[in-house]
Each structure stands twice: as C-alpha cells, then as structure tokens.
Write an enzyme that holds these catalytic residues in place. Sequence first.
Site, short mmCIF file in Angstrom:
data_model
loop_
_atom_site.label_atom_id
_atom_site.label_comp_id
_atom_site.label_asym_id
_atom_site.label_seq_id
_atom_site.Cartn_x
_atom_site.Cartn_y
_atom_site.Cartn_z
N ASP A 1 17.80 -1.12 10.50
CA ASP A 1 17.11 0.00 11.83
C ASP A 1 18.21 1.11 12.47
O ASP A 1 18.17 1.80 13.28
CB ASP A 1 15.57 -0.39 12.26
CG ASP A 1 15.28 -1.51 11.96
OD1 ASP A 1 15.40 -1.32 10.39
OD2 ASP A 1 14.39 -2.47 11.76
N SER B 1 1.16 -1.48 0.23
CA SER B 1 0.04 0.34 0.01
C SER B 1 0.77 0.88 0.02
O SER B 1 0.02 2.35 -0.57
CB SER B 1 -0.71 -0.35 1.66
OG SER B 1 -0.25 0.25 2.43
N GLU C 1 2.01 7.38 7.76
CA GLU C 1 2.95 6.78 6.95
C GLU C 1 1.82 7.16 5.20
O GLU C 1 2.70 8.12 4.58
CB GLU C 1 2.97 5.18 6.25
CG GLU C 1 3.80 4.69 7.54
CD GLU C 1 3.65 3.00 7.07
OE1 GLU C 1 4.88 2.59 8.05
OE2 GLU C 1 3.09 2.70 7.05
N ASN D 1 14.18 3.75 4.01
CA ASN D 1 13.35 2.51 4.92
C ASN D 1 12.15 3.01 5.59
O ASN D 1 12.61 4.69 6.31
CB ASN D 1 13.79 2.22 5.55
CG ASN D 1 13.17 0.44 6.29
OD1 ASN D 1 12.89 0.00 5.57
ND2 ASN D 1 13.37 0.20 7.65
N HIS E 1 9.86 2.44 9.12
CA HIS E 1 9.73 1.69 10.00
C HIS E 1 8.18 2.03 11.06
O HIS E 1 8.83 3.15 10.82
CB HIS E 1 11.09 1.50 10.85
CG HIS E 1 11.06 0.87 11.67
ND1 HIS E 1 11.08 -0.61 11.86
CD2 HIS E 1 10.27 0.64 12.89
CE1 HIS E 1 10.86 -1.52 12.12
NE2 HIS E 1 10.17 -0.66 13.10
#
Length: 193
Positions: free
Chosen positions: A148, A15, A177, A105, A107
Amino acid sequence: MKKKRIAIFASGNGSNAENIIRYFQTDDREAEVALVVCNRQDAKVLQRAESLGVPAIVVPKRDFNNETFMTGLMRDNGIDFIVLAGFLLMIPDFLISLYPEKIVNIHPSLLPKYGGKGMYGEHVHEAVVAAGEKESGITIHIVDENCDGGRIVFQAKTIVEPTDTPDDVATKVHALEYLHFPRVIDEMLSGKL
Ligand code: GAR
C-alpha cells in the site's frame, strides 16, 4: 491502433472488476479487459467475468508466486497493464519488475491512513468508524514492493457521519470506486495521469 490489454486481479466479490469490464466494453475505448485472474475458486468475480464474456482463470497462491507460470500467463495473453481490484495476495517482485508503473491498486481508505498488512475490505471501514474519523475515501496507487506504499495517482473523499456503521462507510466508498476507478485507469493508459 491495437487496443491495450488489461488483466484484472481479484479475490472475491468482483463488483469493481465488473464495473471496469463494462466501462471498457462501451464505446470506442483504447483498451480492453482481456483476462481476470483470481486466486479463489469460489469467488463471485469468476461468474461476473464469464457472464461478460471475459476469460477468467483461477491461479492458486503457489502458481501465482511461480515466476515461470505467471510471466508465461501474462505473455501468452499479451497483457500490457494490471489492475488490482480487491486482490488480497502480495504481488511478487518479478511481476513488479515486469510491469514497472503498470500495476495499479485501489485501496478503500485515504492512504497512508488505514493501509498495510491486514487492512482490507471491511476491516478498513471498521477501523475508520472505531477511530471516529470524520472522513474516508479511496486511494488509487501504483503497486511497488511496499504494501500500500506506491505512488498515489488519485484520491477522493467522502464524509463519515457519527451515526455511520462500517457497512454505511463501505457503501459510500464503493460508490466512489465505481465512479472514479475505470476513468483513472483509462487516463493512466492514455498517459494523462
Ligand atoms: C474494494 O472496496 C477494494 O477497495 C478493496 O476490496 C473491495 C473489493 O470489492 N480492496 C482492498 O481492501 C485492498 N487492500 P469488490 O470485490 O466488490 O470489487
């Protein structure tokens, strides 16, 4: 001016990948999503990419870790920048060296909390609820050799109510997000972040 070319790496639903593709397909953006790389043949992200007209390729783990294959794939597609959006394989060192500060990235927690091996997707939200946290959020960070652990570019928070389930937290985090990730990528590409 030539548009910068983004590759999105994703492993599952996609998504975020869809949201980023749509963002860069609107108006006069200075970048475009040129390729989706997925390590799983049955992932929904592949259909999403296809329906939006973005080439997608399934790359199993063995090929993903093969330097000749992956550097060739990135070079042949003229990739300038890599976005990890729900991608579950570790990024090999040769890719990090090839794209220094150019792999980002997202998270689904406020790193350094709830990061590291095994912390992805719903596992993160389950841990946040189990710990009785009052807030969670998103972290957008540069990918380096530490899982991370790369430089944090952006964070946003949301409140976790005592009655929230892990699914409720996931919904709130996904909303953050969708709101922030495309714009943050855009600003990184134009040197504002
Ligand atoms: C997103 O919430 C993303 O932050 C998370 O996986 C989800 C993917 O959703 N990533 C991680 O947990 C990485 N450690 P999507 O496939 O619908 O975009």
